[in-house]
Design a protein around this motif. Structure first.
Motif, PDB file in Angstrom:
ATOM      1  N   CYS A  76       0.831  -1.217   0.000  1.00  0.00           N
ATOM      2  CA  CYS A  76       0.000   0.000   0.000  1.00  0.00           C
ATOM      3  C   CYS A  76       0.859   1.257   0.000  1.00  0.00           C
ATOM      4  O   CYS A  76       0.526   2.239  -0.679  1.00  0.00           O
ATOM      5  CB  CYS A  76      -0.947  -0.018   1.195  1.00  0.00           C
ATOM      6  SG  CYS A  76      -2.236  -1.286   1.097  1.00  0.00           S
ATOM      7  N   TYR A  77       1.949   1.244   0.748  1.00  0.00           N
ATOM      8  CA  TYR A  77       2.864   2.398   0.718  1.00  0.00           C
ATOM      9  C   TYR A  77       3.410   2.611  -0.684  1.00  0.00           C
ATOM     10  O   TYR A  77       3.499   3.745  -1.182  1.00  0.00           O
ATOM     11  CB  TYR A  77       3.991   2.213   1.741  1.00  0.00           C
ATOM     12  CG  TYR A  77       5.395   2.240   1.198  1.00  0.00           C
ATOM     13  CD1 TYR A  77       5.993   3.434   0.782  1.00  0.00           C
ATOM     14  CD2 TYR A  77       6.145   1.069   1.095  1.00  0.00           C
ATOM     15  CE1 TYR A  77       7.288   3.447   0.277  1.00  0.00           C
ATOM     16  CE2 TYR A  77       7.430   1.071   0.600  1.00  0.00           C
ATOM     17  CZ  TYR A  77       8.000   2.265   0.182  1.00  0.00           C
ATOM     18  OH  TYR A  77       9.272   2.266  -0.324  1.00  0.00           O
ATOM     19  N   SER A  78       3.748   1.515  -1.359  1.00  0.00           N
ATOM     20  CA  SER A  78       4.332   1.641  -2.702  1.00  0.00           C
ATOM     21  C   SER A  78       3.331   2.242  -3.681  1.00  0.00           C
ATOM     22  O   SER A  78       3.707   3.016  -4.564  1.00  0.00           O
ATOM     23  CB  SER A  78       4.828   0.285  -3.202  1.00  0.00           C
ATOM     24  OG  SER A  78       3.755  -0.557  -3.616  1.00  0.00           O
ATOM     25  N   ILE A 106       0.889   4.384  -2.929  1.00  0.00           N
ATOM     26  CA  ILE A 106       0.790   5.812  -2.617  1.00  0.00           C
ATOM     27  C   ILE A 106       1.909   6.578  -3.296  1.00  0.00           C
ATOM     28  O   ILE A 106       1.680   7.604  -3.955  1.00  0.00           O
ATOM     29  CB  ILE A 106       0.861   6.053  -1.095  1.00  0.00           C
ATOM     30  CG1 ILE A 106      -0.353   5.451  -0.388  1.00  0.00           C
ATOM     31  CG2 ILE A 106       0.937   7.554  -0.797  1.00  0.00           C
ATOM     32  CD1 ILE A 106      -0.226   5.468   1.137  1.00  0.00           C
ATOM     33  N   HIS A 107       3.138   6.096  -3.144  1.00  0.00           N
ATOM     34  CA  HIS A 107       4.287   6.798  -3.707  1.00  0.00           C
ATOM     35  C   HIS A 107       4.330   6.686  -5.230  1.00  0.00           C
ATOM     36  O   HIS A 107       4.693   7.653  -5.912  1.00  0.00           O
ATOM     37  CB  HIS A 107       5.574   6.276  -3.070  1.00  0.00           C
ATOM     38  CG  HIS A 107       5.806   6.807  -1.691  1.00  0.00           C
ATOM     39  ND1 HIS A 107       7.017   6.687  -1.034  1.00  0.00           N
ATOM     40  CD2 HIS A 107       4.990   7.481  -0.830  1.00  0.00           C
ATOM     41  CE1 HIS A 107       6.932   7.257   0.154  1.00  0.00           C
ATOM     42  NE2 HIS A 107       5.703   7.732   0.310  1.00  0.00           N
ATOM     43  N   ASP A 108       3.953   5.547  -5.778  1.00  0.00           N
ATOM     44  CA  ASP A 108       3.920   5.389  -7.237  1.00  0.00           C
ATOM     45  C   ASP A 108       2.961   6.381  -7.892  1.00  0.00           C
ATOM     46  O   ASP A 108       3.184   6.833  -9.013  1.00  0.00           O
ATOM     47  CB  ASP A 108       3.482   3.975  -7.625  1.00  0.00           C
ATOM     48  CG  ASP A 108       4.612   2.960  -7.546  1.00  0.00           C
ATOM     49  OD1 ASP A 108       5.745   3.360  -7.216  1.00  0.00           O
ATOM     50  OD2 ASP A 108       4.356   1.766  -7.795  1.00  0.00           O
ATOM     51  N   ASP A 109       1.881   6.690  -7.206  1.00  0.00           N
ATOM     52  CA  ASP A 109       0.852   7.561  -7.772  1.00  0.00           C
ATOM     53  C   ASP A 109       1.230   9.039  -7.757  1.00  0.00           C
ATOM     54  O   ASP A 109       0.577   9.853  -8.424  1.00  0.00           O
ATOM     55  CB  ASP A 109      -0.467   7.395  -7.000  1.00  0.00           C
ATOM     56  CG  ASP A 109      -1.145   6.063  -7.274  1.00  0.00           C
ATOM     57  OD1 ASP A 109      -0.885   5.472  -8.338  1.00  0.00           O
ATOM     58  OD2 ASP A 109      -1.938   5.614  -6.416  1.00  0.00           O
ATOM     59  N   LEU A 110       2.256   9.411  -7.005  1.00  0.00           N
ATOM     60  CA  LEU A 110       2.620  10.821  -6.840  1.00  0.00           C
ATOM     61  C   LEU A 110       3.004  11.479  -8.165  1.00  0.00           C
ATOM     62  O   LEU A 110       3.474  10.806  -9.090  1.00  0.00           O
ATOM     63  CB  LEU A 110       3.775  10.949  -5.846  1.00  0.00           C
ATOM     64  CG  LEU A 110       3.435  10.692  -4.373  1.00  0.00           C
ATOM     65  CD1 LEU A 110       4.706  10.494  -3.562  1.00  0.00           C
ATOM     66  CD2 LEU A 110       2.613  11.848  -3.800  1.00  0.00           C
ATOM     67  N   PRO A 111       2.840  12.796  -8.258  1.00  0.00           N
ATOM     68  CA  PRO A 111       3.196  13.505  -9.502  1.00  0.00           C
ATOM     69  C   PRO A 111       4.635  13.267  -9.954  1.00  0.00           C
ATOM     70  O   PRO A 111       4.896  13.208 -11.153  1.00  0.00           O
ATOM     71  CB  PRO A 111       2.973  14.977  -9.137  1.00  0.00           C
ATOM     72  CG  PRO A 111       1.905  14.927  -8.093  1.00  0.00           C
ATOM     73  CD  PRO A 111       2.180  13.690  -7.285  1.00  0.00           C
ATOM     74  N   ALA A 112       5.551  13.109  -9.024  1.00  0.00           N
ATOM     75  CA  ALA A 112       6.958  12.888  -9.371  1.00  0.00           C
ATOM     76  C   ALA A 112       7.229  11.483  -9.890  1.00  0.00           C
ATOM     77  O   ALA A 112       8.306  11.226 -10.447  1.00  0.00           O
ATOM     78  CB  ALA A 112       7.849  13.160  -8.161  1.00  0.00           C
TER      79      ALA A 112
END
Length: 306
Positions: free
Chosen positions: A88-90, A92-98
């Motif tokens: 789940c953490y991955s 969240i971070h994968d979806d970020l604009p960066a």
């Protein structure tokens, strides 16, 4: 529906239900010893991205690989919950604009769209560190060496030589850091997606204190399943329906990603999946009927529509 498939479906649903309840408890507002506070905004964000969705395939693999060795279900569920926190953490971070710059996940706004980038980053950080709190707990196994091996394997699946390393290779292949870098799709898959799925399979061997032969069998199965999962994902990105996926289809093509489909073509990718299913079945043969649910899991991965 065959008996094995029906049993698989029932067990997958039950594990999803049990994992949901366990995650809700682990992500409650109740303080643990040595915790000073659980900030509401952080906890709400962690719950938003962890509860109420997902097939819980990774915890299921932990539970079912553990069942082969008669590991207590509650212990396996805890280990599976730790793995799900990493997953789940991955996301969240994968979806970020960066990163992948996604607006939709599981049919609703991604966390940074629902809140903001800073909250999303910290929620991901919170889930990552909570995973290692969970996986070291005494309830998982009475032998601290087993807990150590389980924790080390999770760190390596999640980190430099696993998921995180795979993510940066993926970005490099998109040209994020200059010219596009050549992509070894098989190696990228083994790291970015496959490492956590493989961990779900070997976790049962570690908890069950298996023989080396049994460990290797689940390792081989996990590697085959992980690659089949990624190829199915690549095919869904080309052929899938956004409503069923719960996220936009065609995202890989839009980002110019190199995938199994771009390398093998659609027909070649589908043939590769069939070969991997045969490899997975062969790896599990050592367990006889005890491996039937895991065999059904590999077919579920290959045939999924979301």
């Amino acid at each position: 529906m065959t008996t094995a498939t029906a049993d698989f479906t029932k067990r997958l649903d039950q594990t999803a239900e049990d994992t949901e309840a366990l995650l809700a408890k682990l992500l409650s507002d109740t303080l643990l010893s040595d915790e000073i506070a659980r900030p509401k905004r952080l906890m709400d964000a962690m719950r938003y991205s962890s509860l109420g969705g997902g097939k819980r395939l990774r915890p299921f693999l932990v539970v079912e690989s553990s069942a082969v060795f008669g590991v207590p279900r509650d212990a396996a569920l805890l280990a599976g919950a730790a793995l799900e926190c990493i997953h789940c953490y991955s996301l969240i971070h994968d979806d970020l604009p960066a990163m992948d710059n996604s607006d939709l996940r599981r049919g609703r706004p991604t966390l940074h769209k629902q809140t903001d980038d800073a909250t999303a980053i910290l929620a991901g950080d919170g889930l990552l560190t909570l995973a290692f709190d969970i996986v070291t707990r005494d309830e998982i196994h009475s032998d601290p060496t087993v807990r150590l091996l389980l924790t080390r394997a999770l760190a390596r699946a999640s980190g430099i030589g696993g998921m995180v390393g795979g993510q940066i290779l993926d970005l490099a292949g998109e040209g994020r850091f200059g010219d596009r870098e050549p992509v070894d799709v098989a190696r990228l898959q083994q790291m970015k997606t496959g490492a956590l799925l493989r961990y779900g399979c070997i976790a049962g061997a570690i908890l069950g204190q298996s023989t080396q032969q049994e460990y290797q069998a689940l390792d081989d199965y996990g590697r085959a399943l992980g690659e089949a999962f990624q190829i199915a994902d690549d095919l869904l990105d080309v052929e899938g329906d956004a409503a069923a996926l719960g996220k936009p289809a065609g995202a890989d093509a839009a980002l110019g990603k190199t995938t199994f489909v771009t390398q093998l073509g659609i027909d070649g990718a589908k043939q590769r999946v069939r070969d991997l299913l045969a490899r997975a079945d062969s790896a599990l043969s050592i367990f006889g009927a005890k491996g039937d649910v895991l065999k059904a899991a590999s077919r579920f991965v290959a045939d999924r529509k979301s």
